[in-house]
Structure formats: structure tokens, C-alpha cells
Design an enzyme around this catalytic site. Structure first.
Site, PDB file in Angstrom:
ATOM      1  N   GLY A 119      17.979 -34.404  99.911  1.00 47.50           N
ATOM      2  CA  GLY A 119      18.413 -33.146 100.506  1.00 47.50           C
ATOM      3  C   GLY A 119      19.167 -33.345 101.811  1.00 47.50           C
TER       4      GLY A 119
ATOM      5  N   VAL B 288       8.552 -31.527 102.419  1.00 48.32           N
ATOM      6  CA  VAL B 288       8.691 -30.464 103.425  1.00 48.32           C
ATOM      7  C   VAL B 288       8.042 -29.171 102.943  1.00 48.32           C
ATOM      8  CG1 VAL B 288      10.775 -31.385 104.512  1.00 48.32           C
ATOM      9  CG2 VAL B 288      11.007 -29.800 102.588  1.00 48.32           C
TER      10      VAL B 288
ATOM     11  N   SER C  96       6.917 -14.476 110.348  1.00 48.30           N
ATOM     12  CA  SER C  96       6.815 -15.705 111.134  1.00 48.30           C
ATOM     13  C   SER C  96       5.390 -15.959 111.636  1.00 48.30           C
ATOM     14  CB  SER C  96       7.755 -15.634 112.343  1.00 48.30           C
ATOM     15  OG  SER C  96       7.544 -16.765 113.154  1.00 48.30           O
ATOM     16  N   LEU C  97       4.961 -17.204 111.508  1.00 43.86           N
ATOM     17  CA  LEU C  97       3.626 -17.590 111.994  1.00 43.86           C
ATOM     18  C   LEU C  97       3.667 -17.991 113.470  1.00 43.86           C
ATOM     19  CD1 LEU C  97       2.521 -19.846 108.983  1.00 43.86           C
ATOM     20  CD2 LEU C  97       1.882 -17.459 109.418  1.00 43.86           C
TER      21      LEU C  97
ATOM     22  N   LYS D  86      20.293 -20.823 113.782  1.00 44.33           N
ATOM     23  CA  LYS D  86      20.087 -22.215 114.224  1.00 44.33           C
ATOM     24  C   LYS D  86      21.372 -22.974 114.546  1.00 44.33           C
ATOM     25  CE  LYS D  86      15.585 -23.474 112.398  1.00 44.33           C
ATOM     26  NZ  LYS D  86      14.855 -24.383 111.519  1.00 44.33           N
TER      27      LYS D  86
ATOM     28  N   GLY E 259      19.782 -30.111 103.846  1.00 50.36           N
ATOM     29  CA  GLY E 259      19.817 -28.758 104.376  1.00 50.36           C
ATOM     30  C   GLY E 259      19.087 -28.660 105.710  1.00 50.36           C
TER      31      GLY E 259
ATOM     32  N   ASN F  17      16.406 -25.311 117.220  1.00 49.75           N
ATOM     33  CA  ASN F  17      15.328 -24.351 116.936  1.00 49.75           C
ATOM     34  C   ASN F  17      14.531 -24.018 118.196  1.00 49.75           C
ATOM     35  OD1 ASN F  17      13.732 -26.640 117.270  1.00 49.75           O
ATOM     36  ND2 ASN F  17      12.318 -26.055 115.644  1.00 49.75           N
TER      37      ASN F  17
HETATM   38  P1  NAD Z   1      18.343 -25.181 102.835  1.00 53.47           P
HETATM   39  O1  NAD Z   1      18.805 -24.071 101.942  1.00 53.47           O
HETATM   40  O2  NAD Z   1      18.910 -25.325 104.190  1.00 53.47           O
HETATM   41  O3  NAD Z   1      18.578 -26.593 102.066  1.00 53.47           O
HETATM   42  C1  NAD Z   1      18.183 -26.766 100.746  1.00 53.47           C
HETATM   43  C2  NAD Z   1      18.373 -28.218 100.326  1.00 53.47           C
HETATM   44  O4  NAD Z   1      17.759 -28.387  99.051  1.00 53.47           O
HETATM   45  C3  NAD Z   1      19.823 -28.631 100.158  1.00 53.47           C
HETATM   46  O5  NAD Z   1      19.964 -29.990 100.495  1.00 53.47           O
HETATM   47  C4  NAD Z   1      20.077 -28.418  98.650  1.00 53.47           C
HETATM   48  O6  NAD Z   1      21.084 -29.255  98.166  1.00 53.47           O
HETATM   49  C5  NAD Z   1      18.741 -28.837  98.093  1.00 53.47           C
HETATM   50  N1  NAD Z   1      18.410 -28.212  96.818  1.00 53.47           N
HETATM   51  C6  NAD Z   1      18.154 -26.909  96.598  1.00 53.47           C
HETATM   52  N2  NAD Z   1      17.829 -26.713  95.314  1.00 53.47           N
HETATM   53  C7  NAD Z   1      17.874 -27.928  94.723  1.00 53.47           C
HETATM   54  C8  NAD Z   1      17.629 -28.375  93.402  1.00 53.47           C
HETATM   55  N3  NAD Z   1      17.285 -27.533  92.420  1.00 53.47           N
HETATM   56  N4  NAD Z   1      17.753 -29.696  93.162  1.00 53.47           N
HETATM   57  C9  NAD Z   1      18.105 -30.553  94.126  1.00 53.47           C
HETATM   58  N5  NAD Z   1      18.343 -30.189  95.401  1.00 53.47           N
HETATM   59  C10 NAD Z   1      18.233 -28.887  95.685  1.00 53.47           C
HETATM   60  O7  NAD Z   1      16.772 -25.028 102.881  1.00 53.47           O
HETATM   61  P2  NAD Z   1      15.783 -25.668 103.955  1.00 53.47           P
HETATM   62  O8  NAD Z   1      15.689 -24.771 105.128  1.00 53.47           O
HETATM   63  O9  NAD Z   1      16.162 -27.081 104.163  1.00 53.47           O
HETATM   64  O10 NAD Z   1      14.404 -25.543 103.180  1.00 53.47           O
HETATM   65  C11 NAD Z   1      14.065 -26.431 102.136  1.00 53.47           C
HETATM   66  C12 NAD Z   1      12.548 -26.421 101.965  1.00 53.47           C
HETATM   67  O11 NAD Z   1      11.959 -26.909 103.155  1.00 53.47           O
HETATM   68  C13 NAD Z   1      11.946 -25.041 101.725  1.00 53.47           C
HETATM   69  O12 NAD Z   1      10.914 -25.182 100.778  1.00 53.47           O
HETATM   70  C14 NAD Z   1      11.373 -24.673 103.066  1.00 53.47           C
HETATM   71  O13 NAD Z   1      10.237 -23.831 102.971  1.00 53.47           O
HETATM   72  C15 NAD Z   1      10.952 -26.020 103.572  1.00 53.47           C
HETATM   73  N6  NAD Z   1      10.900 -26.120 105.036  1.00 53.47           N
HETATM   74  C16 NAD Z   1       9.785 -26.652 105.569  1.00 53.47           C
HETATM   75  C17 NAD Z   1       9.691 -26.816 106.933  1.00 53.47           C
HETATM   76  C18 NAD Z   1       8.431 -27.391 107.527  1.00 53.47           C
HETATM   77  O14 NAD Z   1       8.251 -27.302 108.741  1.00 53.47           O
HETATM   78  N7  NAD Z   1       7.581 -27.993 106.722  1.00 53.47           N
HETATM   79  C19 NAD Z   1      10.765 -26.451 107.766  1.00 53.47           C
HETATM   80  C20 NAD Z   1      11.915 -25.919 107.170  1.00 53.47           C
HETATM   81  C21 NAD Z   1      11.968 -25.753 105.798  1.00 53.47           C
END
Ligand code: NAD
Length: 292
Positions: free
Chosen positions: A135, A239, A24-25, A75, A137, A96
Site C-alpha cells: 500500500g 494497519v 473520532s476517538l 492532512k 495511502g 496529522n
Molecule cells: P487510503 O485510501 O489512503 O489508502 C488505501 C491504500 O490501500 C492504497 O494504497 C490502495 O492502493 C490500497 N488498496 C485499497 N484497496 C485495495 C485492494 N482491494 N487491494 C490492494 N490494495 C488496495 O486509506 P488509508 O487511510 O491508508 O487506510 C487504509 C487502512 O488503514 C484502513 O483500514 C484504515 O482504517 C487503516 N488505518 C489505520 C490507522 C491506524 O492507526 N491503525 C491509521 C490510518 C488508517
């Protein structure tokens, strides 16, 4: 006697409850900001999963800490252990950031707040705009909810038919039916429906990838297979922050779009939490210079 170092009898603790946690950062980011502003807080990470979450929260409550972050896998599991939820957390169903407001533990979700704030920093105001978001997630959901709370006019979600699809259905229902005080209209389509995706992007101001496509191990891929769906006046955000320029952002840059990667969302979600705990703005530019 002079106190030595930054910690003394009045230092207030901020914690992070997650597992795994070593990568974690957040501890570096927050402690650097506390030091820079001369604020008497210390941020420590604790390896806590679902099994010890309730006890950890009881402990933090008893210690009367100023607040804490939670990350995966806590979360959503944290919801029953808190006293109140801000709209950001209530509607996204996840927390969070927790603020101890005179003994009342209030849950917030600053991920979406961070995303929107980062857009503002890049000169993008979402008010009255239309966004296509891919998405549903952990990253996409708070973006959808916060964008609706902060004045987005239209949101079209595209989701793959996997275990997150029901969350996409729920997000649309919450925005259209439960968030009475917002004007945003939300729609949901299957990500496989590429004709609809093209049509929705055509009328959108902002396209957002809220999936991990573009990040390792999917760094060779973009959520948009056909770049003729993009146009120069489309704002394209991701993201993903590792790599800084995802395949999607590379494609969008080649078309001439304004692109925004996920690093700002990551920093600003921390900055929003920092502000909730301390009432002070995080020195974001300084943090960026030091850490990224
Ligand atoms: P998660 O597992 O909760 O959700 C993943 C989402 O991506 C779901 O909606 C899923 O259906 C979709 N998905 C996964 N593989 C797919 C594919 N091949 N094709 C289409 N849809 C697909 O993950 P998350 O926590 O939402 O993380 C997703 C991304 O966001 C990661 O790369 C993570 O590093 C990044 N993230 C960035 C931040 C930020 O502050 N910038 C914060 C959280 C997560």
C-alpha cells in the site's frame, strides 16, 4: 472562590480539525489522559473541511492554542498554512499533528511514529531489518517514511495500480534520493506480481498490510491470498484495527507468526502527539483499559 470541574481560566485548548468528526476517538482518549495526569488541557473536535481550513488555522493561531490534530480531508491540504514541517511530515507530505512552538506552527506526522513505537512495545526493533509493505495511502506512506527515518535497512513496497500508485513511486524516490541521512534502500513492485511478492516476503523480517483489505467491507479478504508465502519467524502487522484480528492476522497466527494489529498504531499516534504538546507520556495502558 474554588474553581469547579476541570476547566478554568488557564486551561489550554487542543483541537481536531476534520470532517466527518463525530466518530473520532481522539477527544475521549486525550481528555481521559489529561484528567489522569492532572494536566490543564482540553481537547475539542471541530467539524472543519478543506473550505474552512485556512480560516480555522488562522483562528487557532490567533487564540495561541498549544496545538491541534488534523485528519481527513485536511492532512495534505494543511501544508501551505504551516510555518515549518518536521521530517515525518515533510517526507510523507502529510500532517496529522501541529505544535504551536511559541507562535511557530510546526507540522508533524505521528502515524508512522505510532506504528514504529507500537512495534517496539511488542518487542520488535526495526533497525537493520527488511520490511515488505503493501500500500501507499494515508496509513502506508507515513509507515514507509518513518521506518526509513528510524533505521529500517530495506523496504519493498507492493502497490496496486490505482490512484495511489504514483504515491508509491514518490515514496520510493524520496527514501532513495531525498532522505540523504538514512541508509534505507526502497524498491517498488506491482502487487499483481505474486512471484516477486513471494520472493520479497521470503527475505523480509516484517510483512505489513498498509491497505484497507481486511476491514469492512473487505473483512472477508486478506492481502495475501496464498498463505504458503508466510513462515513462522515472519512478523506480520496490519494497519487494520476493526476487526482486531483481520483475515491476514488470522492466517499468520495459524502459521505461528508474531502478529500485531492496527490498534496500537492508532493509540500510539495519539500518544506521540500528546507528548509533542505536553512533554509528558500518555498513560497508554490506562487508556487501553478504559477505552478498548
Ligand atoms: P487510503 O485510501 O489512503 O489508502 C488505501 C491504500 O490501500 C492504497 O494504497 C490502495 O492502493 C490500497 N488498496 C485499497 N484497496 C485495495 C485492494 N482491494 N487491494 C490492494 N490494495 C488496495 O486509506 P488509508 O487511510 O491508508 O487506510 C487504509 C487502512 O488503514 C484502513 O483500514 C484504515 O482504517 C487503516 N488505518 C489505520 C490507522 C491506524 O492507526 N491503525 C491509521 C490510518 C488508517
Amino acid at each position: 472562590m474554588k474553581s469547579v470541574g476541570r476547566i478554568n481560566g488557564k486551561t489550554q485548548l487542543i483541537g481536531l480539525l476534520a470532517t466527518p468528526i463525530g466518530h473520532s476517538l481522539s477527544p475521549s482518549m486525550h481528555n481521559m489522559a489529561f484528567k489522569k495526569l492532572g494536566l490543564n488541557y482540553a481537547y475539542l473536535a471541530f467539524e472543519v473541511g478543506n473550505d474552512s481550513l485556512e480560516d480555522a488555522i488562522k483562528g487557532l493561531r490567533a487564540l495561541n492554542v498549544k496545538g491541534f490534530n488534523v485528519s481527513m480531508p485536511n492532512k495534505t491540504k494543511i501544508l501551505p498554512f504551516l510555518d515549518e514541517l518536521a521530517d515525518s511530515a515533510k517526507f510523507s507530505g502529510a500532517v496529522n499533528t501541529v505544535v504551536n512552538d511559541n507562535g511557530v506552527l510546526v507540522g508533524h506526522s505521528t502515524d508512522g511514529m505510532g506504528y514504529i513505537r507500537n512495534l517496539k512495545e511488542h518487542g520488535v526493533d526495526i533497525t537493520g531489518k527488511k520490511m515488505t509493505l503493501i500500500g501507499s495511502g494515508g496509513a502506508a506512506t507515513p509507515i514507509a517514511i518513518q521506518a526509513a527515518l528510524e533505521g529500517l535497512e530495506e523496504l519493498t513496497i507492493f502497490a496496486r495500480h490505482d490512484e495511489f500508485y504514483s504515491k508509491a513511486v514518490e515514496n520510493v524516490k524520496i527514501i532513495n534520493e531525498e532522505m540523504k541521512h538514512v541508509s534505507c534502500k526502497a524498491k517498488l513492485y506491482s502487487l499483481e506480481d505474486t512471484d516477486r511478492l513471494r520472493e520479497e516476503i521470503k527475505t523480509s523480517d516484517i510483512l505489513t498490510n498498509g491497505t484497507g483489505v481486511g476491514m469492512k467491507p473487505l473483512e472477508e479478504f486478506s492481502i495475501i491470498e496464498d498463505i504458503s508465502m508466510l513462515r513462522p519467524d515472519l512478523i506480520v502487522t496490519d494497519v487494520v484495527y476493526m476487526p482486531m484480528r483481520s483475515k491476514l492476522l488470522e492466517q499468520a497466527e495459524s502459521i505461528g507468526c508474531h502478529t500485531i494489529n492496527g490498534i496500537g498504531m492508532m493509540i500510539w499516534q495519539g500518544a506521540m502527539a500528546f507528548e509533542l504538546w505536553t512533554g509528558k507520556e500518555m498513560p497508554v495502558e490506562y487508556i487501553k483499559e478504559q477505552m478498548f
